[in-house]
Write an enzyme that holds these catalytic residues in place. Structure first.
Site, PDB file in Angstrom:
ATOM      1  N   ASP A 164      35.242 106.133 -22.943  1.00 44.43           N
ATOM      2  CA  ASP A 164      35.754 107.164 -22.084  1.00 44.43           C
ATOM      3  C   ASP A 164      37.061 107.525 -22.799  1.00 44.43           C
ATOM      4  O   ASP A 164      37.896 106.754 -23.541  1.00 44.43           O
ATOM      5  CB  ASP A 164      36.458 106.297 -20.654  1.00 44.43           C
ATOM      6  CG  ASP A 164      35.290 105.682 -20.086  1.00 44.43           C
ATOM      7  OD1 ASP A 164      34.449 105.143 -20.730  1.00 44.43           O
ATOM      8  OD2 ASP A 164      35.594 105.592 -18.943  1.00 44.43           O
ATOM      9  N   ASP A 222      31.226 108.927 -23.395  1.00 44.09           N
ATOM     10  CA  ASP A 222      31.186 108.418 -22.069  1.00 44.09           C
ATOM     11  C   ASP A 222      32.219 109.490 -21.615  1.00 44.09           C
ATOM     12  O   ASP A 222      32.243 110.404 -21.889  1.00 44.09           O
ATOM     13  CB  ASP A 222      31.991 106.975 -21.750  1.00 44.09           C
ATOM     14  CG  ASP A 222      31.359 106.330 -20.435  1.00 44.09           C
ATOM     15  OD1 ASP A 222      31.483 107.078 -19.515  1.00 44.09           O
ATOM     16  OD2 ASP A 222      30.883 105.238 -20.448  1.00 44.09           O
ATOM     17  N   ASP A 223      32.699 109.155 -20.141  1.00 45.36           N
ATOM     18  CA  ASP A 223      33.509 110.163 -19.572  1.00 45.36           C
ATOM     19  C   ASP A 223      34.505 110.802 -20.333  1.00 45.36           C
ATOM     20  O   ASP A 223      35.377 110.076 -21.030  1.00 45.36           O
ATOM     21  CB  ASP A 223      34.250 109.596 -18.353  1.00 45.36           C
ATOM     22  CG  ASP A 223      33.304 109.296 -17.235  1.00 45.36           C
ATOM     23  OD1 ASP A 223      32.330 110.172 -17.268  1.00 45.36           O
ATOM     24  OD2 ASP A 223      33.314 108.243 -16.500  1.00 45.36           O
ATOM     25  N   HIS A 235      30.144 112.210 -21.039  1.00 47.67           N
ATOM     26  CA  HIS A 235      29.472 112.239 -19.709  1.00 47.67           C
ATOM     27  C   HIS A 235      30.146 113.192 -18.946  1.00 47.67           C
ATOM     28  O   HIS A 235      30.181 112.987 -17.525  1.00 47.67           O
ATOM     29  CB  HIS A 235      29.396 110.738 -19.274  1.00 47.67           C
ATOM     30  CG  HIS A 235      28.632 109.971 -19.942  1.00 47.67           C
ATOM     31  ND1 HIS A 235      28.535 108.548 -19.673  1.00 47.67           N
ATOM     32  CD2 HIS A 235      27.811 110.138 -20.836  1.00 47.67           C
ATOM     33  CE1 HIS A 235      27.637 107.874 -20.336  1.00 47.67           C
ATOM     34  NE2 HIS A 235      27.143 108.816 -21.204  1.00 47.67           N
ATOM     35  N   ARG A 291      31.569 116.062 -12.306  1.00 43.28           N
ATOM     36  CA  ARG A 291      31.118 115.033 -11.674  1.00 43.28           C
ATOM     37  C   ARG A 291      32.153 114.450 -10.662  1.00 43.28           C
ATOM     38  O   ARG A 291      33.023 114.373 -11.131  1.00 43.28           O
ATOM     39  CB  ARG A 291      30.285 113.811 -12.394  1.00 43.28           C
ATOM     40  CG  ARG A 291      30.112 112.905 -11.966  1.00 43.28           C
ATOM     41  CD  ARG A 291      29.068 111.855 -12.925  1.00 43.28           C
ATOM     42  NE  ARG A 291      29.461 111.274 -13.898  1.00 43.28           N
ATOM     43  CZ  ARG A 291      29.155 110.202 -14.531  1.00 43.28           C
ATOM     44  NH1 ARG A 291      27.904 109.533 -13.991  1.00 43.28           N
ATOM     45  NH2 ARG A 291      29.774 109.661 -15.475  1.00 43.28           N
ATOM     46  N   LYS A 309      31.984 110.805  -8.459  1.00 43.55           N
ATOM     47  CA  LYS A 309      30.941 109.558  -8.635  1.00 43.55           C
ATOM     48  C   LYS A 309      31.791 108.612  -7.731  1.00 43.55           C
ATOM     49  O   LYS A 309      32.878 108.025  -7.888  1.00 43.55           O
ATOM     50  CB  LYS A 309      30.390 108.975  -9.651  1.00 43.55           C
ATOM     51  CG  LYS A 309      31.585 108.939 -10.867  1.00 43.55           C
ATOM     52  CD  LYS A 309      30.829 108.073 -11.946  1.00 43.55           C
ATOM     53  CE  LYS A 309      31.997 108.192 -13.094  1.00 43.55           C
ATOM     54  NZ  LYS A 309      31.648 107.534 -14.422  1.00 43.55           N
TER      55      LYS A 309
END
Ligand SMILES: *[C@@H]1O[C@H](CO)[C@@H](O)[C@H](O)[C@H]1NC(C)=O
Ligand SMILES: *[C@@H]1O[C@H](CO)[C@@H](O)[C@H](O)[C@H]1NC(C)=O
Length: 367
Positions: A185, A205-206, A227, A258, A260
């Site tokens: 991340d 990742d993010d 991500h 996103r 989540k």
């Protein structure tokens, strides 16, 4: 004023100085090894030369208020399987100038395709930022796992950073054919009054993950390979509000934008999330994904997180998804997405339309 009063005042001031941390001096402290840190942080200018931090130790800068830090060389962290962090900086009203220098986490020595989910223990986060003021022009190369955790005590502007975990895209001998870097991340933020801008993040990742907090601006950044830009994952008992995500470029990520929230979460609120002027290309799974079933993707949603005022307004958000990806998917729990959401500044092309379930409040958008 009586002489007695003056003497008393002087005594009180002296007593205060003894009790508080020693007042920082207008001197320059220089750090060329961890042994130099304690003396250097007594000065209001701290210069960092090139050196290697011994394995298993944190380079911890606990700065006096108002300190200016200048990186004058690159810092490398020797390798050990421990929790980290590798670098931590705290203090108020700090000016941190990276001058383009690098913190090298030696990621390839840890990477096994499993990140924080298994394999060897990896220091995470690599960089813990607990300052207010400014933090700029710093490069991180090859983080073992998560890169920045940010928890500023007062307003902080982070700018012109580079996170280069691009070497983690390729498999290695331990990663079983998968990308060797995992859970890398870029920024994990649980904080308020934070701006992150003009930075480039290449990871697995993010790019950004906002777990809680308010008044956070993420703008003019470039996110490559990971991500996407995330609000969440949202757990129980947290509030996220006043988030502005604008004018970012998202390339070859799983999704661009996103939200989540965990299926199991309760008593949380996410509101007032604004997207403007973002551009995404080469999106592998979704353009926009709003999903209340995390950690599943489009599974059975929970309804413990109230989600409202998610708007695409201002400059057009222009996203292009790959042919086997979905443009927009929204998966709300029963009654947990509320109000009217203005999506007039969202254009997504390519792929196929995704599902929008349990919510009819999205206006000015059709896919
Ligand atoms: C939404 O967030 C923005 C940015 O933080 C803020 O300026 C605005 O006042 C917020 N709106 C509401 C209704 O809270
Ligand atoms: C919410 O959507 C799911 C499908 O994802 C569906 O099974 C469920 O019945 C819906 N609930 C409501 C209240 O609409």
């Amino acid at each position: 004023m009586s002489p007695t009063f003056l003497r008393l005042s002087a005594l009180l001031i002296l007593a205060g100085a003894v009790v508080a941390r020693p007042a920082a001096r207008a001197c320059t402290g220089t750090i060329s090894s961890l042994d130099d840190v304690d003396d250097a942080v007594e000065c209001t200018t701290v210069n960092i030369n090139s050196f290697t931090v011994p394995a298993g130790e944190t380079f911890n800068l606990d700065l006096a208020d108002g300190t200016t830090v200048n990186m004058l060389g690159d810092v490398t962290f020797a390798v050990k399987n421990w929790d980290g962090p590798l670098f931590q900086v705290s203090g108020k009203d700090i000016t941190f100038n990276g001058n383009g220098h690098t913190f090298d986490g030696n990621g390839p020595s840890y990477w096994d395709g499993q990140g924080g989910n298994g394999g060897v223990t990896k220091p995470a986060p690599m960089m813990k930022i607990k300052i207010s003021g400014t933090y700029t022009n710093v490069k991180v190369l090859n983080s073992p796992a998560r890169v920045y955790s940010v928890s500023n005590p007062a307003p902080l502007v982070i700018s012109k950073l580079t996170i280069d975990d691009s070497a983690g895209d390729a498999p290695n001998s331990k990663s079983d054919g998968k990308a060797a870097g995992h859970n890398t991340d870029g920024f994990d933020c649980s904080t308020t009054d934070l701006t992150i801008e003009d930075s480039t993040i290449h990871n697995q990742d993010d790019c950004l993950a906002i777990n809680k907090g308010s008044n956070i601006v993420f703008q003019r950044n470039t996110c490559i390979g990971g991500h996407g830009i995330s609000v969440g994952s949202i757990d129980s008992d947290v509030t996220v509000s006043g988030i502005v995500i604008q004018n970012n470029v998202i390339q070859n990520n799983d999704q661009a934008l996103r939200i989540k929230t965990k299926a199991s979460a309760s008593d949380s609120t996410v509101t007032n999330i604004t997207y403007s002027g973002n551009t995404g290309t080469g999106l592998r799974q979704f353009g926009v994904l709003i999903d209340q079933s995390y950690p599943d993707t489009l599974g059975t949603p929970g309804n413990g997180v109230k989600l409202s005022a998610v708007n695409f307004v201002g400059s057009t958000n222009s996203l292009t998804v790959n042919s086997d990806a979905q443009r927009v998917a929204v998966n709300c729990g029963s009654g947990s997405c509320t109000g009217t959401w203005d999506w007039s500044a969202l254009k997504v092309s390519g792929g196929s339309a995704g599902p929008i379930t349990n919510f009819s409040g999205i206006k000015n958008f059709s896919q």
